[in-house]
Design a protein around this motif. Structure first.
Motif, PDB file in Angstrom:
ATOM      1  N   LEU A  24      34.436  33.468  37.159  1.00 59.42           N
ATOM      2  CA  LEU A  24      35.126  33.773  38.390  1.00 59.42           C
ATOM      3  C   LEU A  24      36.231  33.482  38.901  1.00 59.42           C
ATOM      4  O   LEU A  24      36.727  34.788  39.610  1.00 59.42           O
ATOM      5  N   ILE A  77      37.169  37.053  37.965  1.00 56.85           N
ATOM      6  CA  ILE A  77      37.231  38.431  38.916  1.00 56.85           C
ATOM      7  C   ILE A  77      37.784  38.155  40.366  1.00 56.85           C
ATOM      8  O   ILE A  77      38.080  39.013  40.682  1.00 56.85           O
ATOM      9  N   SER A  78      37.842  36.705  40.502  1.00 59.24           N
ATOM     10  CA  SER A  78      37.872  36.873  42.097  1.00 59.24           C
ATOM     11  C   SER A  78      39.766  36.825  42.065  1.00 59.24           C
ATOM     12  O   SER A  78      40.230  37.580  44.031  1.00 59.24           O
ATOM     13  N   ALA A 110      40.716  39.679  40.652  1.00 58.77           N
ATOM     14  CA  ALA A 110      40.781  40.788  41.088  1.00 58.77           C
ATOM     15  C   ALA A 110      40.421  41.468  42.390  1.00 58.77           C
ATOM     16  O   ALA A 110      40.609  42.444  42.858  1.00 58.77           O
ATOM     17  N   ARG A 111      39.429  41.355  43.209  1.00 57.73           N
ATOM     18  CA  ARG A 111      38.869  40.578  44.184  1.00 57.73           C
ATOM     19  C   ARG A 111      39.628  40.474  45.496  1.00 57.73           C
ATOM     20  O   ARG A 111      39.869  41.127  46.630  1.00 57.73           O
ATOM     21  N   PRO A 136      42.998  43.592  47.463  1.00 53.49           N
ATOM     22  CA  PRO A 136      42.971  44.184  48.148  1.00 53.49           C
ATOM     23  C   PRO A 136      43.550  43.382  49.708  1.00 53.49           C
ATOM     24  O   PRO A 136      44.108  44.167  50.430  1.00 53.49           O
ATOM     25  N   ALA A 157      47.263  46.230  42.046  1.00 59.66           N
ATOM     26  CA  ALA A 157      46.478  47.524  41.219  1.00 59.66           C
ATOM     27  C   ALA A 157      46.190  47.447  40.260  1.00 59.66           C
ATOM     28  O   ALA A 157      45.197  47.487  39.157  1.00 59.66           O
ATOM     29  N   ILE A 158      46.933  47.141  39.474  1.00 61.10           N
ATOM     30  CA  ILE A 158      47.070  46.942  37.688  1.00 61.10           C
ATOM     31  C   ILE A 158      47.063  45.647  37.606  1.00 61.10           C
ATOM     32  O   ILE A 158      45.938  45.601  36.783  1.00 61.10           O
ATOM     33  N   MET A 179      44.977  43.830  39.454  1.00 59.13           N
ATOM     34  CA  MET A 179      43.020  44.054  39.893  1.00 59.13           C
ATOM     35  C   MET A 179      42.501  44.247  38.105  1.00 59.13           C
ATOM     36  O   MET A 179      41.702  43.827  37.849  1.00 59.13           O
ATOM     37  N   ILE A 180      43.246  45.362  37.669  1.00 61.74           N
ATOM     38  CA  ILE A 180      41.745  46.151  36.645  1.00 61.74           C
ATOM     39  C   ILE A 180      42.689  44.775  35.517  1.00 61.74           C
ATOM     40  O   ILE A 180      41.621  44.325  34.786  1.00 61.74           O
ATOM     41  N   ASP A 181      44.041  44.235  35.256  1.00 61.27           N
ATOM     42  CA  ASP A 181      43.843  43.184  34.139  1.00 61.27           C
ATOM     43  C   ASP A 181      42.727  41.855  34.487  1.00 61.27           C
ATOM     44  O   ASP A 181      42.350  41.164  33.154  1.00 61.27           O
ATOM     45  N   VAL A 190      39.561  42.510  36.116  1.00 59.87           N
ATOM     46  CA  VAL A 190      38.237  42.291  35.851  1.00 59.87           C
ATOM     47  C   VAL A 190      38.269  42.732  33.734  1.00 59.87           C
ATOM     48  O   VAL A 190      36.831  41.678  33.300  1.00 59.87           O
ATOM     49  N   ARG A 191      39.281  42.420  33.582  1.00 58.05           N
ATOM     50  CA  ARG A 191      39.165  42.683  31.725  1.00 58.05           C
ATOM     51  C   ARG A 191      39.253  40.801  31.504  1.00 58.05           C
ATOM     52  O   ARG A 191      38.616  40.835  30.395  1.00 58.05           O
ATOM     53  N   SER A 246      38.068  38.822  33.118  1.00 61.92           N
ATOM     54  CA  SER A 246      36.636  37.984  33.303  1.00 61.92           C
ATOM     55  C   SER A 246      35.898  38.685  31.955  1.00 61.92           C
ATOM     56  O   SER A 246      34.339  38.073  32.163  1.00 61.92           O
ATOM     57  N   ILE A 293      40.273  34.983  47.716  1.00 59.72           N
ATOM     58  CA  ILE A 293      39.910  35.545  48.197  1.00 59.72           C
ATOM     59  C   ILE A 293      39.550  35.365  49.380  1.00 59.72           C
ATOM     60  O   ILE A 293      38.971  36.768  50.388  1.00 59.72           O
TER      61      ILE A 293
END
Lengths: 389, 550
Positions: B95, B98-99, B101-102, B105, B121-122, B124-126, B128-129, B131, B175
């Motif tokens: 969590l 992924i937070s 990532a969230r 923005p 942005a990179i 962010m997707i890191d 996601v990786r 999590s 977040i």
């Protein structure tokens, strides 16, 4: 005689702690038991995605712990006007002796969404690494074959200005619409799919930018900055730019995803990519650009649209709020279709620029409209009258 | 790509951004910081053309190692003591990832620097990786480790257990609230730059010493992404520092973020490393030694202090106090003891300490046995059900602590506990810094300055309140921490999987009901509350009178 001092290292110990070594309660319970899978068998994607983002309506007993200045925490359902069943039920109230039970999982319909692309880290890196590797190889092969020497000066200019201008659309939407929306949706399944969509956009923007850099190095007279000028001031692009900016200004995350992937992409994105660039490039001796544009087209048609449709289909078919959702979606269609059509029409002069002409703009637009109508038909949404303008 | 072409490529992608000409992007998140537009460079120059293949290659290594671990029967050598604590850690950590990532923005509109947005942005997707790769590791443990209980119910457990809740604030702090406070200062400047060293480097090293080489494989791969994120934070921090009106807010946020990270991360990771290991070599580093090296020297002295000359007000007092808590006040030992006291409300098994453990603790933390040894002997004595209650409900010279309203770790260093009436409710705090966080920092006005974007502490922050007056069997059933025979608890205060030696709901049914310390506190008269506080502050380790031995 030399002595060797024993190094201080942890010693391996046989513990026999592997599955099946003993029988006891739960010894064979080797599946995540806190969610119901969409199909009979839990998928790997579901295992690594579902429930990571908690919800006070089912398991989150103590509620969200940190809020914004208005006291709202987590992922408020009201960040979109669309509703899934169960949305209107209040969050369980906690107090002395209340216990921690929420509603039975999933508590509301948002949790029923599954990304049909089943995107998680393993899939997204494999997919995008394959794309960039293939594109690099295509461009390298073209360089070796002196492919760019076949291009007429007119096509060189077209690529520099107009195919270059498209990178700005992808970049803007990728960052300020899709990446922004990854904070907004109420489940991990939504937000992960949206963040992957964002990376498709940002990657394809960079693909075009770096291709532009290569062309600057390979083609004498290729103006590597012409795309900026086209995007900033060429009237042909101002309609698309205006609607792209307007898309990034949408407050409601569902409206943003819907307007971008259901309206903008078929009416403008595919119009430009499949019905202009892909049709014009071969006749002008260009077999390289279509591979970049084709990769982006695949991103949209086979990945991004593929998750967007079921995401909204659940809401259109929702057992409690179908009519409510349909009404809002149709309002959004009525608002965004004319904006996108107007923008599409501002692109029309591009069809007459290449030496070898692509099929007529009106035919291209008809194809895009048909494609758009088909998407709406698949989703059982009415085609808005605004499409006929 | 060559280094030169990477630089050129990165320069080229700067052409992608544009200033809005017709419509502004939506602004969902606010901040009280002010930023002037500045040409701050993205320090890592990452482009997706090289990023995706790089990450794919890292994945190949991770998943190859995972296949190898299964084929090589790694779990025949894994220490159960260690893997059990992973049921807690791996329920929490996806969590926060992924937070993060969230959270990215939150910075897009508040930090006006498009070059940094690319890095965000990179990141962010890191995240996601991170999590999903961590969820996948947990899935692998569930499928291959001897006892899947607790892994199989992981994300439900995490959401309703008090330990999970302590960890969850680490995620929610990223977040919500003021965008810069959350996504920059708390997340990147403190959590990632300081505390991922212990989370993702020190802890995996301990995993390897306990026969688990998959945790290091996954988490070192994760940590290799963190340097990018640290750079994102650093660039934003320098932009914030360039405007003097931000200095007051930076000072506030660094105090809050530092102290909260110390309270939460040191509690959890300190416990895992010190009490989850079987490696008792005298020359292996203790958590305190690791902390001194990774956090005090590498972060505080090498990263933070040099920023002082740019106007950053560093919370020297809190950093020194954190060390004081770990070294002199037994913070990690108190937390581990509390987790073990409350084993019955958890979803993992906690191994008793042995003579070898005692010897190691005494060697690393002189005086440890006098403070905690007897209690752990009692824990061992009471671990198998034999007509007695769980240790929390037996007389073992332990005072059940009140919970800190802010960090939600109990007030375990008794002398530091503070009581205050905030928002009409009497609350206990583990330390003045936590009281300040709730009562002063997370408010719409700070030191007379309007801070309308600052977040709030919300939620039902004392777990015991929910179960005030409940029988323990009903509590554990309500949380779902029961195995598939319908009666055996997931949690156990030992590692013996013989069903005859495992605790069941029947054993809990005969226990007295749970009393919420906070509910009881709010029922006290002013005099009773003052006496309670004075008594609490006099208590020493484990709540015994100060100076007494266990």
């Amino acid at each position: 005689m030399t002595t060797t001092q024993e190094r201080s290292v942890p010693k391996p110990v046989f513990t026999d702690a592997e599955a099946g070594a003993r029988e006891f309660p739960d010894s064979n319970a080797r599946k995540f038991n806190y969610f119901v899978s969409a199909k009979r068998k839990q998928s790997h994607y579901e295992d690594v995605t579902v429930e990571v983002q908690p919800d006070p309506r089912h398991y989150l007993a103590q509620g969200w712990l940190y809020g914004f200045s208005d006291g709202k925490g987590g992922y408020p359902l009201e960040w979109t006007v669309l509703k899934a069943w169960g949305t209107d039920r209040p969050e369980p109230v906690r107090g002395p002796g209340s216990g921690g039970q929420g509603y039975e999982w999933p508590a509301h319909g948002w949790h029923e969404f599954r990304d049909p692309n089943e995107e998680w880290e393993l899939t997204l890196y494999r997919y995008n690494a394959n794309v960039v590797r293939q594109l690099n190889q295509n461009i390298e092969a073209a360089k070796r074959a002196k492919a760019f020497e076949q291009w007429s000066s007119n096509w060189v200019q077209f690529v520099a200005q107009h195919i270059g201008a498209w990178m700005h659309v992808n970049h803007g939407l990728g960052l300020y619409l899709f990446a922004n929306a990854n904070r907004r949706a109420p489940t991990n399944m939504h937000n992960n799919a949206i963040s992957v969509n964002s990376m498709h956009k940002i990657r394809s923007a960079q693909d075009l930018a770096l291709y532009n850099l290569t062309l600057s190095e390979e083609i004498d007279g290729f103006d590597g900055t012409a795309h900026v000028e086209a995007w900033n001031s060429d009237p042909v692009w101002q309609g698309v730019r205006e609607v792209a900016e307007q898309l990034t200004g949408i407050d409601d995350w569902c409206e943003a995803i819907f307007a971008a992937n259901i309206v903008f992409e078929p009416l403008i994105g595919e119009l430009f990519r499949s019905n202009l660039v892909q049709q014009a490039a071969p006749g002008n001796g260009d077999f390289v650009t279509p591979t970049l544009i084709g990769a982006e087209e695949y991103d949209y048609a086979e990945r991004d649209l593929r998750y967007t449709k079921p995401m909204f289909q659940l809401l259109i078919d929702d057992r409690e709020f179908a009519e409510h959702n349909r009404r809002h979606l149709e309002q959004w269609l009525a608002a965004w279709v004319p904006r996108c059509l107007n923008a599409a029409r501002t692109l029309q002069p591009l069809w007459s620029l290449p030496d070898a002409k692509p099929p007529r703009f009106e035919d291209a637009l008809d194809r895009s409209k048909n494609r758009f109508s088909g998407i709406l038909s698949d989703m059982d949404l009415r085609v808005p009258k605004e499409l006929d303008q | 790509m060559s280094r030169q072409s990477v630089a050129k490529a990165h320069q080229k992608i700067q052409e992608l951004s544009w200033e809005p000409a017709y419509h502004e992007p939506v602004s969902h998140y606010g901040t009280d910081y002010t930023f002037r537009k500045a040409k701050k460079k993205d320090p890592l120059k990452q482009v997706l053309r090289s990023y995706f293949p790089m990450q794919e290659e890292k994945d190949h290594r991770v998943y190859g190692a995972e296949d190898g671990a299964i084929r090589g029967n790694m779990f025949r050598q894994v220490q159960e003591r260690w893997l059990e604590w992973q049921k807690l850690f791996l329920s929490i950590i996806p969590l926060p990832e992924i937070s993060a990532a969230r959270a990215m923005p939150l910075l897009f509109r508040t930090v006006p620097n498009p070059e940094l947005h690319n890095g965000q942005a990179i990141q962010m997707i890191d995240e996601v990786r991170h999590s999903t790769i961590q969820q996948n590791l947990k899935r692998l443990y569930m499928q291959n480790y001897i006892d899947p209980a607790g892994f199989n119910s992981s994300l439900r457990n995490f959401q309703n257990d008090y330990c999970g809740t302590i960890g969850r604030q680490f995620a929610e702090g990223f977040i919500t609230g003021d965008a810069i406070t959350a996504a920059s200062i708390y997340l990147t400047i403190v959590a990632e730059t300081a505390f991922t060293n212990t989370l993702f480097v020190a802890m995996p090293a301990e995993a390897a010493a306990n026969g688990d080489y998959l945790l290091p494989t996954v988490f070192h791969s994760v940590q290799s992404d963190e340097s990018r994120h640290i750079s994102n934070g650093y660039a934003t921090l320098l932009m914030a520092l360039s405007d003097e009106s931000n200095h007051q807010l930076l000072a506030r946020d660094l105090r809050y973020a530092w102290w909260n990270n110390h309270r939460v991360v040191d509690a959890a990771i300190g416990t895992f490393i010190e009490y989850g290991t079987k490696d008792r070599r005298k020359d292996r580093e203790s958590y305190a030694e690791m902390w001194r090296r990774w956090i005090y020297d590498d972060y505080y002295r090498s990263y933070l202090v040099p920023l002082e000359k740019y106007g950053l007000e560093i919370p020297h007092d809190l950093i020194e106090e954190s060390w004081n808590q770990i070294w002199h006040k037994g913070y990690v030992h108190e937390v581990a003891q509390f987790f073990a006291t409350g084993w019955l409300a958890n979803y993992w098994r906690i191994d008793p300490m042995t003579d070898e453990d005692f010897e190691w603790f005494e060697h690393k933390y002189p005086g440890w046995y006098n403070k905690y040894g007897k209690w752990w002997e009692n824990y061992n004595r009471l671990s198998v059900p034999n007509g007695h209650n769980p240790i929390a409900l037996e007389d073992v010279d332990y005072v059940y602590p009140h919970r800190c309203w802010t960090c939600m770790v109990p007030c375990l260093v008794r002398e530091d506990m503070v009581v205050d009436k905030v928002d009409g409710q009497w609350r206990t705090y583990c330390h003045e810094a936590c009281r300040w966080t709730d009562a002063e920092a997370f408010r719409p006005t700070y030191q007379g300055r309007s801070t309308p974007n600052m977040g709030q502490l919300i939620g039902s922050r004392e777990w015991e309140t929910l179960y005030h007056g409940w029988n323990w069997a009903d509590i554990v059933s309500d949380m779902g921490f029961v195995r598939d025979d319908g009666k055996t608890l997931v949690a156990q205060p030992h590692l013996d999987l013989d069903p005859k030696k495992m605790w069941t709901l029947d054993h809990l049914r005969r226990c007295p009901p749970l009393q919420s310390p906070n509910v009881v506190l709010n029922e006290m008269t002013d005099e009773e509350r003052a006496a309670f506080q004075a008594d609490y502050n006099r208590q020493g380790p484990a709540g015994r009178p100060a100076g007494s031995v266990s």
